[in-house]
Design a protein around this motif. Structure first.
Motif, PDB file in Angstrom:
ATOM      1  N   LEU A 183       0.820  -1.205   0.000  1.00 57.47           N
ATOM      2  CA  LEU A 183       0.000   0.000   0.000  1.00 57.47           C
ATOM      3  C   LEU A 183       0.857   1.260   0.000  1.00 57.47           C
ATOM      4  O   LEU A 183       0.445   2.296  -0.509  1.00 57.47           O
TER       5      LEU A 183
ATOM      6  N   SER B  76       1.190   2.288  -3.457  1.00 54.83           N
ATOM      7  CA  SER B  76      -0.026   2.389  -4.253  1.00 54.83           C
ATOM      8  C   SER B  76      -0.545   3.815  -4.274  1.00 54.83           C
ATOM      9  O   SER B  76      -0.586   4.478  -3.244  1.00 54.83           O
TER      10      SER B  76
ATOM     11  N   SER C 174      -3.436   4.737  -4.393  1.00 50.94           N
ATOM     12  CA  SER C 174      -4.772   4.813  -3.804  1.00 50.94           C
ATOM     13  C   SER C 174      -4.743   4.903  -2.292  1.00 50.94           C
ATOM     14  O   SER C 174      -5.754   4.779  -1.636  1.00 50.94           O
ATOM     15  N   THR C 175      -3.566   5.079  -1.691  1.00 50.91           N
ATOM     16  CA  THR C 175      -3.478   5.151  -0.242  1.00 50.91           C
ATOM     17  C   THR C 175      -2.574   6.283   0.194  1.00 50.91           C
ATOM     18  O   THR C 175      -1.679   6.715  -0.532  1.00 50.91           O
TER      19      THR C 175
ATOM     20  N   ILE D 200      -7.536   5.049   3.019  1.00 50.89           N
ATOM     21  CA  ILE D 200      -7.949   4.346   1.821  1.00 50.89           C
ATOM     22  C   ILE D 200      -8.683   5.339   0.925  1.00 50.89           C
ATOM     23  O   ILE D 200      -9.700   5.917   1.327  1.00 50.89           O
TER      24      ILE D 200
ATOM     25  N   TRP E 207     -11.517  -4.973  -1.773  1.00 49.32           N
ATOM     26  CA  TRP E 207     -10.084  -5.253  -1.893  1.00 49.32           C
ATOM     27  C   TRP E 207      -9.683  -6.216  -0.792  1.00 49.32           C
ATOM     28  O   TRP E 207     -10.438  -6.494   0.138  1.00 49.32           O
TER      29      TRP E 207
ATOM     30  N   GLN F 289      -6.367  -8.172  -4.054  1.00 46.99           N
ATOM     31  CA  GLN F 289      -6.269  -6.797  -4.529  1.00 46.99           C
ATOM     32  C   GLN F 289      -5.761  -5.915  -3.398  1.00 46.99           C
ATOM     33  O   GLN F 289      -6.242  -6.025  -2.265  1.00 46.99           O
ATOM     34  N   THR F 290      -4.811  -5.039  -3.707  1.00 44.25           N
ATOM     35  CA  THR F 290      -4.234  -4.181  -2.685  1.00 44.25           C
ATOM     36  C   THR F 290      -4.869  -2.802  -2.629  1.00 44.25           C
ATOM     37  O   THR F 290      -4.513  -1.997  -1.778  1.00 44.25           O
ATOM     38  N   SER F 291      -5.776  -2.516  -3.532  1.00 42.26           N
ATOM     39  CA  SER F 291      -6.487  -1.240  -3.499  1.00 42.26           C
ATOM     40  C   SER F 291      -7.927  -1.467  -3.946  1.00 42.26           C
ATOM     41  O   SER F 291      -8.228  -2.456  -4.627  1.00 42.26           O
TER      42      SER F 291
END
Length: 396
Positions: free
Chosen positions: A290, A293, A295-296, A310, A341, A357-359
């Motif tokens: 994360l 990513s 998205s985080t 998140i 996720w 899924q990580t996001s």
């Protein structure tokens, strides 16, 4: 006659639609089969019972609460957790007849036990009792819901069932409002500074005296309570690398929390503004990578826990609901998107595969919903998920 039946069916679909996906080996998806579903499956069989207002998904069973206070259960029942008087699993939903004389207002499904609260404040439990998690003063299992006599003069508001423990929140402004029973080896009961193996009678959860607690949650060996001012308290198994805590500890996360959802190794937190944060979790993609990513965003409070934000999409997209399974997560955005996720081995992310899924990823339902102005709500079990699509006017 055939045309009239069709009109009735269409009207029911427009009032509410129910979808499920993920692990189905115990009938928990209510599809009538014992197979996993990797994509959302439309469930028609539940429409006969009228609108469902709440679901609680456990280890492999589900409890549904109707708008009239009736209770339906299905899925794994080998410990009596379905409350039908026998220790067998059910592929389809059935009314819990033993509760038909009561208006039930709150339900909770644990790993293999269940809790039910009536409008009068009575609490009933059934299922596996081998750790004392039914609260009856013994370690026996129950196939029918049995009233917990300890609370006969203490009206109950909420029940929260974890893997092998149970929390109870009393009704009203009482000085001591939370009780715990069942397994306590990780501190999840919050009843003592010392390690407690188990207790079969309700014991007072310490450290929350004189606080107005509005909600409780339990999953795995974790417990949490949320106060009226948005303060979060957690106890039991530590998240991430944190050690176990045996009495409730204030989580200094620097922002007020409005909703909490506990998994086995992580917790989701959401604010009144719709921002979502996560505590702990480092398995099956729940939090792996994360930090790399887009998205985080890392957020660190004063506590020892790492709290990561998140971000489900563009910065202006907010969440209106959160849910956590054993090791997967879900949320509903303000624009009605369903996103999941984490661990995906059984298809519990609803993305058509078994990948982790990580996001957050958008879940597409199998067809366009016929519910006009529908409000989706998502619920997660240990390895499966449900979505209710309900017309806003149905209960208004």
């Amino acid at each position: 006659m055939e045309k009239e039946e069709t009109r009735v069916e269409e009207d029911e679909e427009q009032q509410q639609e129910i979808w499920s996906w993920g692990a189905g080996t115990d009938g928990q998806l209510a599809t009538g089969s014992l197979q996993d579903e990797h994509s959302p499956r439309f469930i028609r069989s539940l429409s006969a019972y009228g609108p469902i207002v709440y679901l609680s998904c456990g280890g492999a069973h589900v409890i549904a609460l109707t708008s009239g206070g009736r209770v339906l259960t299905w899925g794994r029942g080998t410990s009596g957790q379905l409350g039908h008087g026998e220790s067998v699993s059910n592929l389809q939903a059935n009314i819990v007849k033993a509760l038909e004389g009561f208006v039930i207002t709150h339900v909770s499904a644990g790993w293999s036990h269940s809790g039910f609260v009536s409008e009068t404040g009575a609490i009933f439990t059934c299922g596996d009792g081998s750790f004392g998690q039914l609260g009856h003063g013994d370690y026996d299992s129950q196939c029918y819901p049995r009233e917990v006599s300890y609370f006969a003069s203490k009206p109950v508001e909420q029940v929260a069932c974890g893997m092998r423990h149970t929390l109870v929140l009393l009704r009203g402004n009482v000085e001591i409002s939370i009780y715990g029973f069942g397994s306590g080896k990780r501190g999840q009961l919050g009843i003592s500074m010392d390690k407690v193996k188990s207790t079969s009678l309700p014991q007072i959860t310490r450290g929350l005296e004189n606080l107005k607690i509005v909600s409780i949650d339990a999953n795995g060996d974790h417990s949490s309570a949320l106060s009226a001012d948005g303060s979060l308290y957690t106890w039991g198994r530590g998240f991430g690398c944190a050690s176990d805590t045996y009495i409730p500890c204030f989580s200094d996360v620097a922002f007020p929390i409005s909703k909490v959802a506990l998994g086995w190794n992580h917790a989701l937190l959401s604010t009144r503004e719709g921002d979502v944060f996560m505590l702990g979790g480092d398995r099956h993609g729940v939090l792996s990578d994360l930090q790399n990513s887009p998205s985080t965003t890392d957020v660190r409070g004063k506590s020892k826990e790492n709290i990561r934000q998140i971000v489900p999409g563009p910065p202006n997209v907010k969440a209106v609901q959160i849910a956590a399974g054993a090791e997967h997560s879900a949320l509903i955005t303000a624009n009605g998107s369903i996103m999941t996720w984490g661990w995906g081995e059984h298809g519990q992310l609803g993305l058509g595969d078994t990948n982790d899924q990580t996001s957050p990823q958008v879940v597409a339902l199998g067809r366009k919903t016929t519910c006009s102005h529908a409000t989706p709500r998502v619920y997660c079990g240990s390895g499966f998920s449900f979505v209710l699509m309900t017309r806003m006017s149905t209960f208004g």
